[in-house]
Design an enzyme around this catalytic site. Structure first.
Site, PDB file in Angstrom:
ATOM      1  N   ALA A  13      21.499  25.427  37.284  1.00 44.47           N
ATOM      2  CA  ALA A  13      21.083  26.589  36.482  1.00 44.47           C
ATOM      3  C   ALA A  13      22.279  27.316  35.895  1.00 44.47           C
ATOM      4  O   ALA A  13      22.284  27.679  34.711  1.00 44.47           O
ATOM      5  CB  ALA A  13      20.251  27.540  37.338  1.00 44.47           C
ATOM      6  N   CYS A  44      20.117  16.328  43.706  1.00 46.67           N
ATOM      7  CA  CYS A  44      18.968  15.449  43.973  1.00 46.67           C
ATOM      8  C   CYS A  44      19.391  13.993  44.127  1.00 46.67           C
ATOM      9  O   CYS A  44      18.621  13.170  44.623  1.00 46.67           O
ATOM     10  CB  CYS A  44      17.938  15.575  42.861  1.00 46.67           C
ATOM     11  SG  CYS A  44      17.207  17.227  42.726  1.00 46.67           S
TER      12      CYS A  44
END
Length: 560
Positions: A13, A44
């Site tokens: 972000a 991830c």
């Protein structure tokens, strides 16, 4: 206009927000601060680095063309100044100053800001358990975590994963591929809680077990034991040997800085923001895992930390900090995982979530091949679709199977976002060719079945309900309407065979005072059997949703 924009947190972000703010306002001085050494990496991807699917850790921090996203990259390519290994200690909102400490030099510093963006992310939840700080008890969040986990993944040793969610399952597969003996311990009664309803979660659990991973559900960890490192994990009054433990029960938003600065914390425990991602301070924005958002179906505030959401929110926060007017409407919780040979995911609400939010729902379980059944490589998938009974509005879709589930989830996510009904989805013009789908795609078939249920033409019952009837010795007939060959090869213990083609001429052999539940491979013939029985005057008939392909329990004649 020249303004100072400071972004705290340089992962998904924050990096996106800083880059977008500079593009929107090239005259802005944008500074990106992170307490770690590694920035803008794909967290991830950590399990895939541990398993060696991703060869080098730098690949998690690189652009598609292989350029590492480090401080030099951000300065030269993005025009953003990066300060790593810098811990922000306090935000002075009145003076608009960020105070920070650089641990390497133990020097304090400060930065003035006109606009501040908080992208402080989340941290793995570490439960308060005895000896939870023993060596070899790890989490999965940072590059440092990735390196530590990979170095300790030694073939032949035992590993225990605490938590059966997305990260827990991905890590379990990675460690199993490294040759470890792996056990998953999940306190709730199923894997992937909050992602899948039990019907599909059982299919995932079956696959995980078949790959040699032990699964303990409904099991609560109470502590750990060991001397120089963890040796055993305590589960109630049981002890489980473990040379390595991975804590993956979830994450908590990093809100300490925001709370200390007096910013409003939302009902979810994450930073409260509006549609522009502005906090309770008009000069401060928040994005990513540290802030809450709105669920587009329920309208409730939720905290659903996903990399996809973090990137989209970072873009909106960066635009607005630079003077723009972007908004972020919310999410519907679309998630997906590949674990061993099975793919699984959901979009929208599960049945449990829908009912908990007061919706009166109808559901359908629909298995089918992911492409034309005659095309080489066709693999099964099972869909569960949820709709509001009164309006037919789609509320959610879950999918699990060895075949392609992603495009069904994505199509359903689009339909749900735009408030489509089962009727509307059933008429969507999807791409068709045998290598990609059946002429009537699984998604269309599921929507058609749902329409029939909503109209009262079809009456389904889940495999779980059928199993409960057997366990409680209910007086009913489970009618297998497949062919004798299919029935002989594999079946459900206790089922009565009556092939669909012979049903009309053998109706007198069926008692009219009992509940009759018909099924076949996918229950298309089961539904047809229900309609035949209805026409013949039988008053208590149903079909088993999903047929034998959705039956998650042991089958007669099968190696399960």
């Amino acid at each position: 206009m020249k303004i100072n924009i400071v972004v705290i947190g340089a992962n998904a972000a924050g990096a996106k927000a800083a880059s977008k703010a500079k593009r929107i306002n090239p005259k802005a001085e944008v500074t990106l601060i992170d307490r770690g050494n590694f920035i803008s990496y794909g967290a991830c991807g950590i399990p895939y680095y541990v398993s060696d699917d991703v060869t080098h850790v730098q690949e998690l921090m690189s652009t598609p063309v292989g350029v590492v996203r480090d401080a030099t990259f951000f300065k030269k390519v993005k025009g953003v100044t990066v300060r790593t290994n810098s811990e922000v200690t306090r935000i002075d909102r009145e003076a608009r100053i960020v105070h920070l400490m650089e641990p390497a030099t133990a020097q304090e510093a400060s930065l003035e800001y006109d606009r501040l963006i908080l992208a402080t992310g989340s941290s793995p939840f570490v439960p308060s358990l005895d000896n939870v700080d023993l060596p070899n008890i790890l989490t999965v969040k940072s590059i440092e975590d990735a390196e530590a986990l990979k170095s300790r993944a030694i073939a032949g040793r035992s590993a225990c994963i605490v938590g059966g969610g997305l990260i827990g399952l991905e890590t379990a597969e990675a460690l199993k591929q490294k040759g470890m003996q792996v056990t998953i311990v999940e306190m709730r009664d199923q894997l992937l809680p909050g992602i899948l309803d039990p019907e599909l979660a059982f299919l995932v659990e079956k696959q995980v077990r078949q790959q040699g991973v032990a699964v303990m559900t409904g099991a609560r960890v109470t502590g750990f034991r060991g001397k120089e490192g963890v040796e055993t994990i305590l589960i109630g009054d049981r002890e489980l040997k473990a040379d390595l433990v991975v804590l993956a029960p979830g994450v908590t938003p990093n809100v300490d800085l925001a709370r200390a600065a007096g910013l409003e914390i939302g009902v979810t425990g994450a930073i409260a923001v509006d549609a522009r991602l502005c906090t309770s301070d008009p000069h401060i924005y928040a994005c990513g895992d540290c802030c809450e958002t709105t669920h587009l179906i329920t309208g409730n505030k939720v905290h659903i930390p996903l990399g996809s959401t973090a990137n989209k929110q970072g873009r909106v926060a960066g635009i607005n900090a630079a003077g723009g007017g972007a908004t972020f409407a919310g999410v519907i919780g679309t998630s997906i995982i590949r674990v061993f040979n099975i793919n699984a995911g959901k979009t929208g609400l599960t049945e449990a979530e829908a009912r908990a939010n007061g919706f009166d729902v109808e559901t359908v379980i629909s298995p089918a091949p992911d492409r034309a059944h005659f095309f080489p490589g066709a693999k099964p998938i099972v869909l569960k679709m949820i709709a509001e009974r009164k309006t037919g509005r789609l509320l959610g879709l879950q999918a699990a199977g060895e075949g392609a589930v992603d495009k069904r989830l994505d199509a359903a996510a689009t339909a749900i976002t735009f408030h489509a009904t089962a009727e509307q989805l059933s008429q969507v013009d999807l791409a068709y060719a045998p290598p990609y789908s059946s002429a009537m795609d699984n998604l269309i078939v599921a929507a058609d079945i749902l329409k029939n249920k909503l109209a009262g033409h079809a009456r389904g019952i889940t495999p779980q309900e059928v199993k409960r009837k057997f366990d409680e010795e209910d007086d009913f007939i489970l009618l297998d309407v497949r062919s004798p060959a299919e029935h002989g090869e594999i079946g459900i213990a206790g089922a009565k065979l009556m092939p669909l083609g012979m049903l009309r001429e053998k109706l007198d052999e069926l008692p009219r005072n009992k509940e009759i539940i018909a099924f076949c491979k996918v229950s298309l013939r089961g539904y047809e059997a229900q309609k035949i029985l209805d026409a013949a005057g039988f008053e208590n008939t149903k079909f088993m949703d999903g047929g034998i392909l959705a039956w998650p329990y042991p089958l007669r004649g099968a190696l399960r």
